[in-house]
Design a protein around this motif. Structure first.
Motif, PDB file in Angstrom:
ATOM      1  N   VAL A 178     -20.994 -87.833 -11.677  1.00  9.39           N
ATOM      2  CA  VAL A 178     -20.980 -87.812 -12.471  1.00  9.39           C
ATOM      3  C   VAL A 178     -20.008 -88.223 -13.422  1.00  9.39           C
ATOM      4  O   VAL A 178     -19.113 -89.325 -13.460  1.00  9.39           O
ATOM      5  N   THR A 179     -20.820 -88.777 -14.706  1.00  7.93           N
ATOM      6  CA  THR A 179     -20.932 -89.774 -15.483  1.00  7.93           C
ATOM      7  C   THR A 179     -20.351 -89.531 -16.826  1.00  7.93           C
ATOM      8  O   THR A 179     -19.924 -90.580 -17.634  1.00  7.93           O
ATOM      9  N   GLY A 180     -20.694 -87.857 -17.087  1.00  7.96           N
ATOM     10  CA  GLY A 180     -20.017 -87.762 -18.148  1.00  7.96           C
ATOM     11  C   GLY A 180     -19.738 -86.360 -18.213  1.00  7.96           C
ATOM     12  O   GLY A 180     -20.116 -85.464 -17.639  1.00  7.96           O
ATOM     13  N   LEU A 181     -17.970 -86.011 -18.803  1.00  8.94           N
ATOM     14  CA  LEU A 181     -17.608 -84.817 -19.273  1.00  8.94           C
ATOM     15  C   LEU A 181     -17.314 -84.568 -20.518  1.00  8.94           C
ATOM     16  O   LEU A 181     -17.184 -85.394 -21.441  1.00  8.94           O
ATOM     17  N   GLY A 182     -17.433 -82.778 -21.296  1.00  8.00           N
ATOM     18  CA  GLY A 182     -17.314 -82.172 -22.386  1.00  8.00           C
ATOM     19  C   GLY A 182     -16.745 -80.985 -21.809  1.00  8.00           C
ATOM     20  O   GLY A 182     -17.522 -80.396 -21.332  1.00  8.00           O
ATOM     21  N   MET A 183     -15.869 -80.571 -22.640  1.00  7.10           N
ATOM     22  CA  MET A 183     -15.696 -79.390 -22.654  1.00  7.10           C
ATOM     23  C   MET A 183     -14.753 -78.345 -24.276  1.00  7.10           C
ATOM     24  O   MET A 183     -14.124 -79.288 -25.193  1.00  7.10           O
ATOM     25  N   VAL A 184     -15.279 -77.978 -24.329  1.00  2.00           N
ATOM     26  CA  VAL A 184     -14.278 -76.857 -25.067  1.00  2.00           C
ATOM     27  C   VAL A 184     -13.657 -75.552 -24.524  1.00  2.00           C
ATOM     28  O   VAL A 184     -14.521 -74.725 -24.445  1.00  2.00           O
ATOM     29  N   THR A 185     -11.843 -75.423 -24.656  1.00  2.00           N
ATOM     30  CA  THR A 185     -12.003 -74.382 -24.058  1.00  2.00           C
ATOM     31  C   THR A 185     -10.982 -73.484 -24.803  1.00  2.00           C
ATOM     32  O   THR A 185     -10.108 -73.775 -25.798  1.00  2.00           O
ATOM     33  N   PRO A 186      -9.929 -73.043 -24.578  1.00  2.00           N
ATOM     34  CA  PRO A 186      -9.332 -72.135 -24.877  1.00  2.00           C
ATOM     35  C   PRO A 186      -7.439 -73.065 -25.217  1.00  2.00           C
ATOM     36  O   PRO A 186      -6.541 -72.760 -26.110  1.00  2.00           O
ATOM     37  N   VAL A 195     -21.093 -78.592 -28.460  1.00  2.00           N
ATOM     38  CA  VAL A 195     -20.107 -78.970 -28.500  1.00  2.00           C
ATOM     39  C   VAL A 195     -19.837 -80.161 -27.769  1.00  2.00           C
ATOM     40  O   VAL A 195     -19.559 -81.219 -27.279  1.00  2.00           O
ATOM     41  N   ALA A 196     -19.578 -79.124 -26.323  1.00  2.00           N
ATOM     42  CA  ALA A 196     -19.316 -79.582 -25.372  1.00  2.00           C
ATOM     43  C   ALA A 196     -20.353 -81.041 -24.747  1.00  2.00           C
ATOM     44  O   ALA A 196     -20.031 -81.965 -23.972  1.00  2.00           O
ATOM     45  N   ALA A 197     -22.001 -80.126 -24.612  1.00  2.00           N
ATOM     46  CA  ALA A 197     -22.202 -81.846 -24.313  1.00  2.00           C
ATOM     47  C   ALA A 197     -22.244 -82.295 -25.220  1.00  2.00           C
ATOM     48  O   ALA A 197     -23.020 -83.894 -24.659  1.00  2.00           O
ATOM     49  N   HIS A 198     -22.887 -82.439 -26.439  1.00  2.00           N
ATOM     50  CA  HIS A 198     -22.614 -83.890 -26.727  1.00  2.00           C
ATOM     51  C   HIS A 198     -21.128 -84.005 -26.912  1.00  2.00           C
ATOM     52  O   HIS A 198     -21.451 -85.875 -26.582  1.00  2.00           O
ATOM     53  N   GLU A 199     -20.546 -83.926 -26.491  1.00  2.00           N
ATOM     54  CA  GLU A 199     -19.177 -84.401 -25.682  1.00  2.00           C
ATOM     55  C   GLU A 199     -19.412 -85.309 -24.736  1.00  2.00           C
ATOM     56  O   GLU A 199     -18.977 -86.266 -23.976  1.00  2.00           O
ATOM     57  N   ALA A 200     -20.161 -84.671 -23.491  1.00  2.00           N
ATOM     58  CA  ALA A 200     -20.161 -85.617 -22.504  1.00  2.00           C
ATOM     59  C   ALA A 200     -21.304 -86.529 -23.074  1.00  2.00           C
ATOM     60  O   ALA A 200     -21.266 -87.324 -21.994  1.00  2.00           O
ATOM     61  N   VAL A 201     -22.211 -86.390 -23.190  1.00  2.00           N
ATOM     62  CA  VAL A 201     -23.036 -88.056 -23.395  1.00  2.00           C
ATOM     63  C   VAL A 201     -22.743 -88.249 -23.704  1.00  2.00           C
ATOM     64  O   VAL A 201     -23.126 -89.456 -23.674  1.00  2.00           O
ATOM     65  N   ALA A 202     -21.983 -88.295 -24.947  1.00  2.47           N
ATOM     66  CA  ALA A 202     -20.962 -89.111 -25.396  1.00  2.47           C
ATOM     67  C   ALA A 202     -20.130 -90.352 -24.511  1.00  2.47           C
ATOM     68  O   ALA A 202     -20.156 -91.703 -23.915  1.00  2.47           O
ATOM     69  N   ASP A 203     -19.494 -89.584 -23.610  1.00  3.23           N
ATOM     70  CA  ASP A 203     -18.966 -89.813 -22.128  1.00  3.23           C
ATOM     71  C   ASP A 203     -19.284 -90.431 -21.565  1.00  3.23           C
ATOM     72  O   ASP A 203     -18.776 -91.824 -20.728  1.00  3.23           O
ATOM     73  N   ALA A 204     -21.010 -89.969 -21.140  1.00  2.00           N
ATOM     74  CA  ALA A 204     -21.511 -90.819 -19.967  1.00  2.00           C
ATOM     75  C   ALA A 204     -22.083 -92.110 -20.837  1.00  2.00           C
ATOM     76  O   ALA A 204     -22.773 -92.592 -19.752  1.00  2.00           O
TER      77      ALA A 204
END
Length: 408
Positions: free
Chosen positions: A9-17, A79-88
């Protein structure tokens, strides 16, 4: 290529309450404060008029035009995907795009768009219906729009196993990597159905909490006074790679996806098997797949919906399979139930628990229900090393998925 090859697991992205990024969500979940809010405008006058909703998020990565063209469930996962890819540490311009896959879990798709456009049909006739209705509402648009935005030209799909959809997406992504079809897979889950029709349907089914007078106390997994779950929306994405691929580009994984287990109960359309046969089968399959013994598990992120039946059955399954008493939490006490996105959000939180050595508390758990014998984390987060952990996801239709993660 051997199936047992390590998956990172090389990247994470989340948009939650709880927040519009990974750090904000993790902080709020560890604080243990519920995100449910009273009197949601769209639910006014309904028997259940509250839910947990995503607040403001960075819509710039979606694009101004796309805010009108895409249903909310797609906006959130973009939005979550962009964050995860950048995090990776990945850049779409640099990767071998035919080797990049996208697998998203979603339970219901563009229900908000469907409801709105049905209203326009009734009020304005056929000419009032948007020609974009079909591409906006179909669940596969979540994977399609991520592929379009990021130039991912490998296998792309949306999977649906009800509330286990997000976990099924991760398991499917693992298989694409293990089979050699992909080098990178963007695996996620998304849902945005805090709508009048959907909330009413779940309420009439008897699965929602009726605590309209005190929404923040409504989601109370494993508590003696639990009366149902809280509807929620959001999205999460994990970037998965074979460990050797991550090492070759010098990126350290957050954790390893060690194993996956899936099972169907073939018992009832909505109720779990009273002995938890499918859940138990999935849990034990995940342990076998990960080459882990029961005693290796330090933590379980439970499905923990706050419904009477699910919590009782799941507690029995965990206590029987993991009798040594690992730390157990349900983050639905904070976040509510994100349906098709729940499995991915909770998988991401499990990864963070391993990485941070911290198990979040189960919000609103005051008095554990009789018959539930678990080592539950309550009140405050518990800090201790987490070497290996499980994330449980169970869905209507008898779908059961358990994911095993371990430290990288």
């Amino acid at each position: 290529m051997p199936v047992k090859e390590q998956i990172a697991v090389t990247g994470l992205g989340m948009v939650t309450p709880a927040g519009s990024c990974v750090d904000a969500t993790w902080r709020r979940v560890c604080e243990g404060g519920s995100t449910a809010a009273a009197s949601h405008p769209a639910l006014a006058g309904l028997p259940v008029d509250f839910c947990a909703s995503v607040g403001e998020f960075d819509s710039s990565v979606v694009g101004r035009r796309n805010l009108y063209r895409l249903d909310r469930f797609v906006q959130l996962v973009l939005v979550a995907a962009h964050e995860a890819v950048a995090d990776a540490g990945l850049f779409a311009a640099d990767w071998d795009s035919p080797r990049v896959g996208v697998v998203i879990g979603c339970g219901m798709g563009g229900v908000a768009t469907w409801e709105k456009q049905h209203g326009r049909l009734l009020g304005h006739g056929p000419e009032g219906v948007s020609p974009l209705l079909i591409p906006m509402m179909t669940p596969n648009s979540a994977a399609g729009e991520i592929a379009l935005a990021l130039g991912a030209r490998g296998p792309g799909m949306v999977v649906c196993t009800a509330c286990a959809s997000g976990a099924t997406a991760i398991a499917t992504a693992r298989d694409l990597l293990a089979s050699g079809q992909c080098d990178i897979v963007i695996a996620g889950g998304t849902e945005a159905v805090n709508t009048p029709l959907t909330v009413t349907a779940f309420a009439n089914l008897g699965t929602l909490s009726q605590r309209c007078e005190d929404p923040t106390a409504a989601s109370r997994p494993f508590d003696a006074e639990r009366d149902g779950f809280v509807m929620a929306e959001g999205a999460a994405v994990l970037v998965l790679e074979r460990a050797e691929h991550a090492r070759a580009r010098g990126h350290r994984p957050r954790a390893l996806l060690a194993g996956c287990g899936s099972a169907s109960e073939a018992h009832h359309p909505t109720a779990p098997h009273p002995e938890g046969l499918g859940a138990s089968q999935a849990l034990r399959a995940a342990l076998r797949d990960a080459d882990l013994a029961a005693g290796d598990i330090d933590h379980v992120n439970a499905h923990g919906t706050s419904t009477v039946l699910n919590d009782q059955v799941e507690a029995r399954v965990i206590s029987q399979a993991l009798s040594h008493g690992p730390l157990v939490t349900s983050t639905k006490g904070v976040l509510g139930h994100l349906l098709g996105a729940a499995g991915t959000v909770e998988a991401a939180l499990t990864v963070l628990a391993i990485q941070q050595g911290t198990v979040p508390p189960t919000a609103n758990l005051q008095d554990t229900a009789p018959g539930i014998d678990l080592n539950l984390v309550t009140k405050t987060a518990s800090r201790q090393p987490v070497r290996a952990a499980l994330s449980n996801s169970f869905g209507f239709g008898g779908h059961n998925v358990v994911l095993a993660f371990c430290a990288a």
